[in-house]
Design an enzyme around this catalytic site. Structure first.
Site, short mmCIF file in Angstrom:
data_model
loop_
_atom_site.label_atom_id
_atom_site.label_comp_id
_atom_site.label_asym_id
_atom_site.label_seq_id
_atom_site.Cartn_x
_atom_site.Cartn_y
_atom_site.Cartn_z
N SER A 258 1.26 -6.30 -5.56
CA SER A 258 0.15 -7.25 -5.72
C SER A 258 -0.38 -7.60 -4.34
O SER A 258 0.34 -7.46 -3.35
CB SER A 258 0.67 -8.53 -6.38
OG SER A 258 1.50 -9.23 -5.45
N ASP A 259 -1.60 -8.08 -4.30
CA ASP A 259 -2.01 -8.73 -3.07
C ASP A 259 -1.19 -10.02 -3.02
O ASP A 259 -0.53 -10.39 -3.99
CB ASP A 259 -3.52 -9.01 -3.08
CG ASP A 259 -4.05 -9.23 -1.66
OD1 ASP A 259 -5.24 -9.00 -1.43
OD2 ASP A 259 -3.24 -9.62 -0.80
N TRP A 260 -1.20 -10.65 -1.89
CA TRP A 260 -0.29 -11.79 -1.68
C TRP A 260 -0.73 -12.99 -2.54
O TRP A 260 -1.78 -13.57 -2.29
CB TRP A 260 -0.24 -12.13 -0.20
CG TRP A 260 0.87 -11.41 0.51
CD1 TRP A 260 1.88 -11.95 1.25
CD2 TRP A 260 1.12 -9.99 0.55
NE1 TRP A 260 2.71 -10.99 1.76
CE2 TRP A 260 2.29 -9.77 1.32
CE3 TRP A 260 0.47 -8.89 -0.02
CZ2 TRP A 260 2.81 -8.50 1.54
CZ3 TRP A 260 1.00 -7.62 0.21
CH2 TRP A 260 2.14 -7.43 0.98
#
Ligand code: GLC
Length: 717
Positions: A258-260
C-alpha cells in the site's frame, strides 16, 4: 554438415538456457513453499505489514531477514530512526542526488535510463535497501498536479519505454523497484479520498500501459497501491485493479504494497490483493488492518487463512529473487565514503545534460558567445536555490548540489564577471511581489553584456510538491513582472525556467528571444546548465508533456472536470490527454509534446516501412535517414506516431508508438530503424474486453515533435 552441427549446438544451448531460467523460477517456488510450510499463522501475518516506517520484521529462525524499503525517485532517502519512525539525522547517509524522472524522460534516451538504474541500484545496495520506491508512472493528466515532476510524461508509451529501461537495469543491480502509484493517482488534491471514474478505454490505453510494460517487459518486482479510489474502491484494496488486471491478466508475481496509510479495511485489503500494508492509517504504530485485526477476522471465520499464504508467497518470492533468504542484512558501516562517487555524479550529469530542453532561440542568442561577453548578470531565486531536500517523500540529503549560479561561476572562471541579483524571493504567499528586487535586477541587467534569468518553481507547497496541487499555472512570487521588466531593458536576455509542470508564460514569451525549460536535474544542475548555455553541450531534450498557452486550454479542465466535485473526478477527457487532445481538437499549445530545439539542424528523408508477414508478431519496421545539416554535433530524437485512418471506435488523431535518439556529427547522416509491435496499432475494445487490431489503413508519421511531421506513409493491415 558444419552448419547443421552448429545449429544443433545452438539449439542445445538455448534449451539449457530456457531450462535454467525455468529451474530458477521453479527453484524459487520450491523454496517459497518450503518456507511457507514452516511459518506459523502469526508469523505470516507479521510479514504482511510494516513494523517500522520502512521495514518489515525478520524471522531469524527461518533465515528470513527484514525487508528494507526506501524512497525515492531522485536517490536514496535519508535514514529513518527505526524506533520512533522519525528522521534519524544520521551523518553517514548523504547520497547522490539524481535528476527527477520527468528530467530523465525528457532525454528520451533509454541508454541513459539504464545507466541511471545502474547507479541508482548501487547506492541503494550500499545503503542496505532491498526495495526502492520508484519509478512513479502516473500520467501527467493536469498541469496542476503537484507530483507530475516525479512522473515521466503525458504519454503512456514514452513513460513505459523509459521505465522499463530503468527497471530492468536497477533490478539487475540487485534491488527490487516499485512501480507507483497504481493507479490513476493523477492529482494530489484530496488524494486520500478522491474517487476517480474513468472509461475502460482510458484506463487501458492511457493510465495502465506504463504499469503493464513495467510488469510484462520490465519484470518489476513490486507495485504500490495508490491513495485514491477508483470506481468507488480504494486503489490499495481494489480487486479489479489488483486481482483481475494486475495478478490474473498480467500474471504479476511480485508484491503489492500500500502507499503509506492507503489501506482502509481488513476484509478488502485481505481479499482484494493487497500483500503488504505500510504505515497504519491511524498512525498508531502496530495497529494495522493486516495485523491483529486480520488475525481476529481469521479466527472469527470472516477471512480464509489461505489469503495470507498468497501474500506471504509473494513477499518471499521477491526476497528469493533478491537472494536474501539465509543471508545477513547488509553491513552498512563505512558506507558514507562509498556514496555519491564521482562516477555516479557523472551519470547524474549525463542525464542532466540531455534533460535540458531548448524551446526558443531566436537570432541564435544561444549559445553565449564568450568572446563578446565580459560581464553576465544572473537573475532569479532559482539561480541559487537548492531543490534536493524538498518535495516531501522525494526528499534527498544530497552529498552536494550545484545550483545554476555556482555552475556558471565555475564554468566562466575569471574570463567573465558573473553578478547576481535575486530578482524575486520565495514566500509562503505565492502572489507575493517585491518591486525592490525587480528594480535591483533591472539595474544590474542594464550594466552587463549578457543576462540570464533563472526562474520557475520549487518544492514548496503550491509548487512542484507532493501533498498539494498548484492553485494555477502562474509563475509565483511576481516572476512575470521581473521577466517583463528585464526583457524591457535587455530583449536578448536568456530565460531559464526550472519546473516539473507547465507554467503560464503568455505575458512575456513573445518578447523573449530564448527560452530553456528544464526540471529538477540533480546534483550537477549548475554544471549542466552552464554546459548547455555555453554550447559545450548541444541541448537534445524534448518536452514529455504539452505546454498549454493557458490552464483553460488543458483537456483536464475543458473536458475532464479537474479537480472533481463531491469527492469524485470524472475523467471525461477520456483518451484525449495531453497532445492527444491538442492534436485532435486542433488547439494550439504554446509548445507541443515532443518539441525541443538544437544548436544544429536535422533533415529527415527516405522513409521505408516493412511489415512482417507473420500475423502474430506483426513486426512493422519503420526506417528513415537523419542528417545533421548544421555546423555542430548534435543528438536528435525522432518520433514515430500512428494514426488509425479508419476505426470503428473513435481514436485520437495520432499516438506515439516509437522513438529513437541518434548522435550525428556535422554533415553526418545515419539510417535509423524503429520497430512497431502489434500493440502499436491496436485499441482496447471494452465489448470484447481485449485489444483488437482492426484491419484497414494506418498512417505512419515520423516527426521531430508531435506537430512537426516530416515523413509519412500509409500502410494497409
Ligand atoms: C508517500 C508517497 C509515496 C512514498 C511513500 C513513502 O505518501 O505517496 O510515493 O513512497 O509515502 O514515503
Amino acid at each position: 554438415m558444419k552448419s547443421s552441427i552448429s545449429l544443433l549446438i545452438l539449439i542445445c544451448i538455448a534449451m539449457i538456457a530456457v531450462n535454467s531460467c525455468k529451474t530458477e523460477e521453479e527453484n524459487i517456488d520450491q523454496r517459497v513453499e518450503k518456507l511457507l510450510s514452516q511459518l506459523t499463522l502469526e508469523e505470516k501475518v507479521s510479514l504482511i505489514h510494516g513494523n517500522t516506517f520502512f521495514t518489515t520484521p525478520a524471522i531469524p529462525r527461518l533465515g528470513i531477514p527484514a525487508l528494507h524499503l526506501s524512497d525515492g525517485p531522485c536517490g536514496i532517502r535519508e535514514e529513518m530512526n527505526p524506533h520512533d519512525w522519525n528522521v534519524a539525522n544520521a551523518t553517514n547517509d548523504a547520497v547522490s542526488y539524481f535528476p527527477s524522472l520527468v528530467a530523465l524522460a525528457s532525454t528520451w534516451n533509454q541508454d541513459l535510463a539504464a545507466q541511471f538504474g545502474k547507479v541508482y541500484a548501487e547506492e541503494a545496495i550500499i545503503r542496505g535497501k532491498n526495495i526502492m520506491l520508484a519509478p512513479g508512472l502516473n500520467i501527467h493528466r493536469t498541469p496542476l498536479n503537484g507530483r507530475n515532476w516525479e512522473y515521466m510524461s503525458e504519454d503512456p508509451f514514452l513513460t513505459g519505454k523509459m521505465a522499463v529501461s530503468f527497471i530492468t537495469s536497477a533490478q539487475s543491480g540487485g534491488i527490487a523497484v516499485c512501480a507507483k502509484h497504481f493507479a490513476l493517482n493523477n492529482q494530489e488534491l484530496a488524494r486520500d479520498t478522491i474517487n476517480v471514474e474513468a472509461s475502460e478505454r482510458a484506463l487501458r490505453e492511457i493510465y495502465l500501459p506504463a504499469f503493464e510494460a513495467a510488469v510484462k517487459d520490465g519484470g518489476v518486482l513490486s507495485l504500490m497501491g495508490a491513495y485514491n479510489r477508483f470506481r468507488g474502491q480504494h486503489a490499495s484494496e481494489n480487486s479489479y485493479l489488483l486481482q483481475d488486471i494486475l495478478k490474473k491478466e498480467w500474471g504479476f508475481r511480485g508484491l503489492v504494497m500500500s502507499d503509506w496509510g492507503a489501506a482502509h479495511h481488513t476484509l478488502e485489503s485481505a481479499n482484494n490483493g493487497l500483500d503488504l500494508e505500510m504505515y497504519p492509517i491511524n498512525g498508531k504504530k502496530g495497529d494495522y488492518y493486516l495485523g491483529q485485526r486480520l488475525l481476529d477476522s481469521i479466527k472469527a471465520g470472516k477471512v480464509d487463512a489461505k489469503v495470507v499464504d498468497d501474500k506471504v508467497r509473494r513477499i518471499l518470492y521477491v526476497m528469493c529473487k533478491l537472494d536474501m533468504i539465509g543471508k545477513p542484512e547488509t553491513d552498512t558501516t563505512g558506507m558514507a565514503a562509498k556514496l555519491a562517487t564521482p562516477e555516479r555524479a557523472a551519470a547524474a550529469l549525463a542525464v542532466a545534460d540531455e534533460a535540458i530542453v531548448l524551446l526558443k532561440n531566436n537570432s541564435n542568442t544561444l549559445p553565449i558567445d564568450l568572446k563578446k561577453t565580459k560581464t553576465i548578470a544572473v537573475i532569479g531565486d532559482n539561480a541559487t536555490r537548492k531543490h534536493a531536500y524538498g518535495g516531501l517523500s522525494t526528499t534527498i540529503k544530497a552529498k552536494y548540489e550545484i545550483p545554476p549560479l555556482e555552475g556558471l561561476q565555475k564554468r566562466f572562471g575569471t574570463d567573465v564577471t558573473v553578478k547576481f541579483a535575486q530578482g524575486y524571493a520565495m514566500s509562503k504567499d505565492l502572489n507575493a511581489k517585491d518591486p525592490k528586487l525587480v528594480a535591483e535586477a533591472v539595474n544590474l541587467a542594464k550594466t552587463c553584456d549578457q543576462v540570464i534569468i533563472i526562474g520557475g518553481l520549487n518544492h514548496e507547497p503550491g509548487n512542484d510538491c507532493e501533498g498539494s496541487d498548484k492553485p494555477n499555472m502562474n509563475l509565483p512570487y511576481g516572476q512575470d513582472d521581473l521577466i517583463k521588466a528585464v526583457l524591457e531593458v535587455k530583449p536578448e536576455a536568456i530565460v531559464v525556467i526550472i519546473a516539473g509542470t507547465p507554467v503560464d508564460m503568455s505575458s512575456w514569451i513573445g518578447k523573449a528571444n530564448s527560452l530553456i525549460y528544464t526540471s529538477y536535474i540533480g546534483m550537477e544542475t549548475g554544471t549542466a546548465l552552464a554546459r548547455v548555455l555555453t554550447g559545450d553541450v548541444n541541448p537534445s531534450g524534448k518536452m514529455t508533456y504539452t505546454l498549454p498557452v493557458k490552464l483553460e486550454d488543458s483537456p483536464s479542465v475543458v473536458l475532464g472536470e479537474y479537480p472533481g466535485s463531491n469527492g469524485t473526478v470524472n475523467y471525461k477527457d477520456d483518451l484525449l490527454v495531453g497532445y492527444r487532445y491538442f492534436d485532435t481538437k486542433a488547439v494550439k499549445p504554446l509548445f507541443p509534446f515532443g518539441f525541443g530545439l538544437s544548436y544544429t539542424s536535422f533533415e529527415y528523408s527516405d522513409l521505408k516501412v516493412e511489415t512482417g508477414k507473420e500475423k502474430e508478431s506483426l513486426n512493422c519496421v519503420v526506417s528513415f535517414s537523419i542528417k545533421n545539416t548544421g555546423k555542430v554535433e548534435g543528438k536528435e530524437i525522432a518520433e514515430v506516431y500512428v494514426k488509425d485512418a479508419q476505426s470503428t471506435l473513435s481514436r485520437p488523431d495520432k499516438e506515439l508508438k516509437g522513438f529513437t535518439k541518434v548522435s550525428l556529427k556535422p554533415g553526418e547522416s545515419k539510417r535509423v530503424e524503429v520497430t512497431l509491435d502489434k500493440r502499436a496499432f491496436q485499441y482496447y475494445d471494452p465489448e470484447k474486453k481485449d485489444w483488437v487490431l482492426e484491419p484497414g489503413k494506418f498512417m505512419l508519421k515520423v516527426g521531430s515533435s508531435c506537430d512537426k511531421i516530416l515523413l509519412e506513409k500509409e500502410i494497409e493491415l
